[in-house]
Design a protein around this motif. Structure first.
Motif, PDB file in Angstrom:
ATOM      1  N   ALA A 183      -0.004   3.489  -1.994  1.00 59.41           N
ATOM      2  CA  ALA A 183      -0.098   3.888  -0.582  1.00 59.41           C
ATOM      3  C   ALA A 183      -0.179   5.407  -0.432  1.00 59.41           C
ATOM      4  O   ALA A 183      -0.745   5.900   0.546  1.00 59.41           O
ATOM      5  CB  ALA A 183       1.095   3.349   0.198  1.00 59.41           C
ATOM      6  N   ASP A 189      -2.096   7.330  -1.827  1.00 55.08           N
ATOM      7  CA  ASP A 189      -3.498   7.759  -1.874  1.00 55.08           C
ATOM      8  C   ASP A 189      -4.300   7.310  -0.660  1.00 55.08           C
ATOM      9  O   ASP A 189      -5.475   7.633  -0.540  1.00 55.08           O
ATOM     10  CB  ASP A 189      -4.170   7.216  -3.144  1.00 55.08           C
ATOM     11  CG  ASP A 189      -3.570   7.821  -4.402  1.00 55.08           C
ATOM     12  OD1 ASP A 189      -3.142   8.994  -4.358  1.00 55.08           O
ATOM     13  OD2 ASP A 189      -3.521   7.114  -5.428  1.00 55.08           O
ATOM     14  N   CYS A 190      -3.683   6.554   0.237  1.00 53.28           N
ATOM     15  CA  CYS A 190      -4.394   6.006   1.399  1.00 53.28           C
ATOM     16  C   CYS A 190      -4.404   6.999   2.558  1.00 53.28           C
ATOM     17  O   CYS A 190      -3.531   7.856   2.669  1.00 53.28           O
ATOM     18  CB  CYS A 190      -3.735   4.710   1.852  1.00 53.28           C
ATOM     19  SG  CYS A 190      -3.836   3.390   0.627  1.00 53.28           S
ATOM     20  N   SER A 191      -5.391   6.834   3.427  1.00 49.59           N
ATOM     21  CA  SER A 191      -5.460   7.695   4.605  1.00 49.59           C
ATOM     22  C   SER A 191      -5.105   6.936   5.882  1.00 49.59           C
ATOM     23  O   SER A 191      -4.985   7.536   6.945  1.00 49.59           O
ATOM     24  CB  SER A 191      -6.862   8.298   4.731  1.00 49.59           C
ATOM     25  OG  SER A 191      -7.819   7.262   4.851  1.00 49.59           O
ATOM     26  N   THR A 192      -4.936   5.621   5.791  1.00 48.50           N
ATOM     27  CA  THR A 192      -4.574   4.799   6.942  1.00 48.50           C
ATOM     28  C   THR A 192      -3.496   3.808   6.513  1.00 48.50           C
ATOM     29  O   THR A 192      -3.577   3.225   5.434  1.00 48.50           O
ATOM     30  CB  THR A 192      -5.794   4.027   7.471  1.00 48.50           C
ATOM     31  OG1 THR A 192      -6.830   4.956   7.782  1.00 48.50           O
ATOM     32  CG2 THR A 192      -5.446   3.235   8.718  1.00 48.50           C
ATOM     33  N   PHE A 193      -2.502   3.625   7.376  1.00 52.24           N
ATOM     34  CA  PHE A 193      -1.407   2.708   7.081  1.00 52.24           C
ATOM     35  C   PHE A 193      -1.226   1.776   8.265  1.00 52.24           C
ATOM     36  O   PHE A 193      -0.946   2.213   9.379  1.00 52.24           O
ATOM     37  CB  PHE A 193      -0.131   3.511   6.802  1.00 52.24           C
ATOM     38  CG  PHE A 193       0.999   2.697   6.240  1.00 52.24           C
ATOM     39  CD1 PHE A 193       0.808   1.834   5.176  1.00 52.24           C
ATOM     40  CD2 PHE A 193       2.264   2.813   6.766  1.00 52.24           C
ATOM     41  CE1 PHE A 193       1.858   1.101   4.649  1.00 52.24           C
ATOM     42  CE2 PHE A 193       3.333   2.089   6.244  1.00 52.24           C
ATOM     43  CZ  PHE A 193       3.123   1.220   5.175  1.00 52.24           C
ATOM     44  N   VAL A 251      -3.637  11.587   7.770  1.00 53.10           N
ATOM     45  CA  VAL A 251      -3.143  10.231   7.532  1.00 53.10           C
ATOM     46  C   VAL A 251      -2.841   9.599   8.883  1.00 53.10           C
ATOM     47  O   VAL A 251      -2.170  10.186   9.719  1.00 53.10           O
ATOM     48  CB  VAL A 251      -1.882  10.259   6.642  1.00 53.10           C
ATOM     49  CG1 VAL A 251      -1.418   8.858   6.337  1.00 53.10           C
ATOM     50  CG2 VAL A 251      -2.146  11.018   5.357  1.00 53.10           C
TER      51      VAL A 251
END
Length: 107
Positions: A29, A31-35, A59
């Motif tokens: 997570a 490395d993610c840009s959306t959660f 993010v």
């Protein structure tokens, strides 16, 4: 639940595997840009670290429950109610099996 600590609450009955999955989810997570998530202490923890480690990257967080309280007092006794329901179903099943066995013997 009343069956013990967190280690007895894992769906797979394999706490080691589930811990590995949780740790991998946490790491990936980052490395993610959306959660996208619901109400959860774990998701809040993941989000906090995603935002803190984003650096210059933007993010975005989407909560599917719109931050509404998702817990209900009515669920406090759901474990006991489920256990009672399952016991009743088992008793009915056993009664039916006994009746069917008796009928087979008299036929």
């Amino acid at each position: 639940g009343s069956s013990g600590g967190w280690e007895n609450q894992t769906p797979s009955l394999n706490p080691s595997l589930e811990l590995i999955v949780l740790m991998a989810t946490f790491e990936l997570a980052q490395d993610c840009s959306t959660f996208v998530h619901g109400h959860s202490g774990l998701s809040d923890y993941i989000w906090t670290h995603m935002a803190a480690n984003a650096g210059e990257k933007r993010v975005v967080r989407f909560r599917v429950d719109e931050q509404q309280q998702v817990f209900d007092e009515k669920n406090l006794h759901s474990e006991e109610e489920l256990a009672k329901l399952l016991d009743e179903k088992r008793a009915n099943l056993k009664r039916n099996e006994t009746t069917n066995s008796s009928n087979a013997l008299t036929d």
